[in-house]
Design a protein around this motif. Structure first.
Motif, mmCIF file in Angstrom:
data_model
loop_
_atom_site.group_PDB
_atom_site.id
_atom_site.type_symbol
_atom_site.label_atom_id
_atom_site.label_comp_id
_atom_site.label_asym_id
_atom_site.label_seq_id
_atom_site.Cartn_x
_atom_site.Cartn_y
_atom_site.Cartn_z
ATOM 1 N N ASN A 57 0.860 -1.194 0.000
ATOM 2 C CA ASN A 57 0.000 0.000 0.000
ATOM 3 C C ASN A 57 0.890 1.236 0.000
ATOM 4 O O ASN A 57 2.115 1.123 -0.044
ATOM 5 C CB ASN A 57 -0.971 -0.006 1.197
ATOM 6 N N CYS A 58 0.294 2.413 0.064
ATOM 7 C CA CYS A 58 1.083 3.647 -0.029
ATOM 8 C C CYS A 58 2.017 3.840 1.155
ATOM 9 O O CYS A 58 3.042 4.505 1.033
ATOM 10 C CB CYS A 58 0.178 4.866 -0.235
ATOM 11 N N LYS A 59 1.732 3.229 2.303
ATOM 12 C CA LYS A 59 2.615 3.337 3.466
ATOM 13 C C LYS A 59 3.908 2.562 3.251
ATOM 14 O O LYS A 59 4.893 2.799 3.948
ATOM 15 C CB LYS A 59 1.913 2.835 4.723
ATOM 16 N N ALA A 60 3.922 1.625 2.309
ATOM 17 C CA ALA A 60 5.128 0.840 2.009
ATOM 18 C C ALA A 60 6.074 1.585 1.067
ATOM 19 O O ALA A 60 7.198 1.145 0.855
ATOM 20 C CB ALA A 60 4.740 -0.504 1.402
ATOM 21 N N LEU A 61 5.625 2.715 0.511
ATOM 22 C CA LEU A 61 6.472 3.483 -0.404
ATOM 23 C C LEU A 61 7.604 4.155 0.354
ATOM 24 O O LEU A 61 7.449 4.544 1.516
ATOM 25 C CB LEU A 61 5.633 4.541 -1.134
ATOM 26 N N GLN A 62 8.737 4.300 -0.334
ATOM 27 C CA GLN A 62 9.911 4.959 0.230
ATOM 28 C C GLN A 62 10.400 6.013 -0.768
ATOM 29 O O GLN A 62 9.849 6.135 -1.859
ATOM 30 C CB GLN A 62 11.003 3.930 0.503
ATOM 31 N N GLY A 63 11.424 6.723 -0.396
ATOM 32 C CA GLY A 63 11.958 7.782 -1.254
ATOM 33 C C GLY A 63 12.315 7.306 -2.650
ATOM 34 O O GLY A 63 12.193 8.061 -3.615
ATOM 35 N N ASP A 64 12.722 6.043 -2.776
ATOM 36 C CA ASP A 64 13.080 5.524 -4.102
ATOM 37 C C ASP A 64 11.851 5.185 -4.941
ATOM 38 O O ASP A 64 11.981 4.723 -6.072
ATOM 39 C CB ASP A 64 14.014 4.314 -3.989
ATOM 40 N N THR A 134 -4.061 12.381 -1.548
ATOM 41 C CA THR A 134 -3.849 12.686 -2.968
ATOM 42 C C THR A 134 -2.453 12.250 -3.410
ATOM 43 O O THR A 134 -1.519 12.168 -2.597
ATOM 44 C CB THR A 134 -4.011 14.191 -3.256
ATOM 45 N N VAL A 135 -2.328 12.007 -4.682
ATOM 46 C CA VAL A 135 -1.042 11.606 -5.238
ATOM 47 C C VAL A 135 -0.007 12.710 -5.045
ATOM 48 O O VAL A 135 1.170 12.433 -4.771
ATOM 49 C CB VAL A 135 -1.179 11.181 -6.723
ATOM 50 N N ASP A 136 -0.426 13.962 -5.127
ATOM 51 C CA ASP A 136 0.516 15.066 -4.931
ATOM 52 C C ASP A 136 1.020 15.123 -3.489
ATOM 53 O O ASP A 136 2.196 15.409 -3.243
ATOM 54 C CB ASP A 136 -0.104 16.395 -5.341
ATOM 55 N N LYS A 137 0.145 14.811 -2.533
ATOM 56 C CA LYS A 137 0.566 14.789 -1.130
ATOM 57 C C LYS A 137 1.516 13.616 -0.877
ATOM 58 O O LYS A 137 2.502 13.751 -0.149
ATOM 59 C CB LYS A 137 -0.653 14.711 -0.213
ATOM 60 N N LEU A 139 3.564 12.309 -3.093
ATOM 61 C CA LEU A 139 4.841 12.708 -3.690
ATOM 62 C C LEU A 139 5.574 13.716 -2.806
ATOM 63 O O LEU A 139 6.794 13.607 -2.609
ATOM 64 C CB LEU A 139 4.628 13.263 -5.096
ATOM 65 N N ALA A 140 4.853 14.676 -2.259
ATOM 66 C CA ALA A 140 5.478 15.674 -1.387
ATOM 67 C C ALA A 140 6.079 15.008 -0.148
ATOM 68 O O ALA A 140 7.203 15.334 0.260
ATOM 69 C CB ALA A 140 4.454 16.743 -0.986
ATOM 70 N N GLN A 141 5.355 14.077 0.455
ATOM 71 C CA GLN A 141 5.865 13.392 1.642
ATOM 72 C C GLN A 141 7.068 12.513 1.308
ATOM 73 O O GLN A 141 8.034 12.454 2.071
ATOM 74 C CB GLN A 141 4.761 12.572 2.299
ATOM 75 N N LEU A 142 7.039 11.841 0.166
ATOM 76 C CA LEU A 142 8.184 11.022 -0.236
ATOM 77 C C LEU A 142 9.416 11.895 -0.464
ATOM 78 O O LEU A 142 10.534 11.511 -0.099
ATOM 79 C CB LEU A 142 7.860 10.219 -1.493
ATOM 80 N N THR A 144 10.068 14.884 0.938
ATOM 81 C CA THR A 144 10.550 15.548 2.158
ATOM 82 C C THR A 144 10.906 14.571 3.278
ATOM 83 O O THR A 144 11.838 14.827 4.012
ATOM 84 C CB THR A 144 9.521 16.567 2.686
ATOM 85 N N CYS A 145 10.158 13.481 3.397
ATOM 86 C CA CYS A 145 10.348 12.548 4.513
ATOM 87 C C CYS A 145 10.871 11.176 4.105
ATOM 88 O O CYS A 145 11.254 10.391 4.964
ATOM 89 C CB CYS A 145 9.023 12.321 5.258
ATOM 90 N N GLY A 146 10.799 10.874 2.807
ATOM 91 C CA GLY A 146 11.210 9.553 2.347
ATOM 92 C C GLY A 146 10.198 8.459 2.634
ATOM 93 O O GLY A 146 10.483 7.276 2.461
ATOM 94 N N ARG A 147 9.019 8.860 3.087
ATOM 95 C CA ARG A 147 7.947 7.904 3.383
ATOM 96 C C ARG A 147 6.609 8.631 3.431
ATOM 97 O O ARG A 147 6.566 9.860 3.445
ATOM 98 C CB ARG A 147 8.192 7.190 4.708
ATOM 99 N N VAL A 148 5.531 7.852 3.470
ATOM 100 C CA VAL A 148 4.186 8.419 3.576
ATOM 101 C C VAL A 148 3.772 8.325 5.039
ATOM 102 O O VAL A 148 3.831 7.257 5.655
ATOM 103 C CB VAL A 148 3.185 7.662 2.672
ATOM 104 N N ARG A 149 3.349 9.465 5.589
ATOM 105 C CA ARG A 149 2.954 9.502 7.006
ATOM 106 C C ARG A 149 1.489 9.191 7.183
ATOM 107 O O ARG A 149 0.679 9.332 6.349
ATOM 108 C CB ARG A 149 3.228 10.876 7.606
#
Length: 149
Positions: A57-64, A134-137, A139-142, A144-149
């Motif tokens: 899911n989106c929480k598994a996404l990382q900066g890469d 949103t997809v833009d949020k 992307l912004a979190q990835l 700045t933080c390298g992950r989705v909060r």
């Protein structure tokens, strides 16, 4: 990418779709992504874009994962254009936040026209939804933080 499980999941319905093991109509695809209609549409145009590789899911996404998410967004836009969505600004694109994902596989919702979504759809995909990011949020979190909060 570190956020992906290359093996996939044989019990995941979206992995089955990505591997052409269902009769789901594929609207657009490439080596990395697949797009098809949502079976419970929240708008006149409601499409899902999934990676072929299983990501929970989106929480598994990382900066890469930034390039992957950007490509998912681009495919969502492309399928909306192909389906002749007339107003590209009247679109909602994003992900359900866990635990509100109905399928344990990353999927981007592309919905239009957002202005005509009913109350149920607004609760699930609208700007005030606690279930939808949103997809833009993302992307912004990835970025700045390298992950989705």
């Amino acid at each position: 990418m570190g956020s992906q499980d290359v093996s996939g999941d044989e019990d995941c319905p979206f992995c089955l779709i990505a591997n052409s093991q269902t009769d789901t109509e594929i609207l657009m695809s490439d080596d990395e992504l697949v797009c098809f209609r949502d079976t419970k549409p929240g708008a006149a145009h409601h499409y899902l874009v999934i990676p072929r590789k299983h990501i929970k899911n989106c929480k598994a996404l990382q900066g890469d994962s930034i390039l992957l998410v950007e490509r998912m967004k681009a495919m969502g836009r492309s399928v909306l254009e192909k389906q002749r969505v007339s107003d590209p600004d009247d679109v909602r694109m994003g992900f359900h936040m866990p635990p509100f994902s109905s399928v344990p596989h990353l999927y981007l919702h592309a919905l239009a026209p957002a202005s005509k979504m009913d109350l149920r759809s607004q609760l699930h995909y609208g700007p005030q939804s606690h279930w939808f990011i949103t997809v833009d949020k993302v992307l912004a979190q990835l970025r700045t933080c390298g992950r989705v909060r």
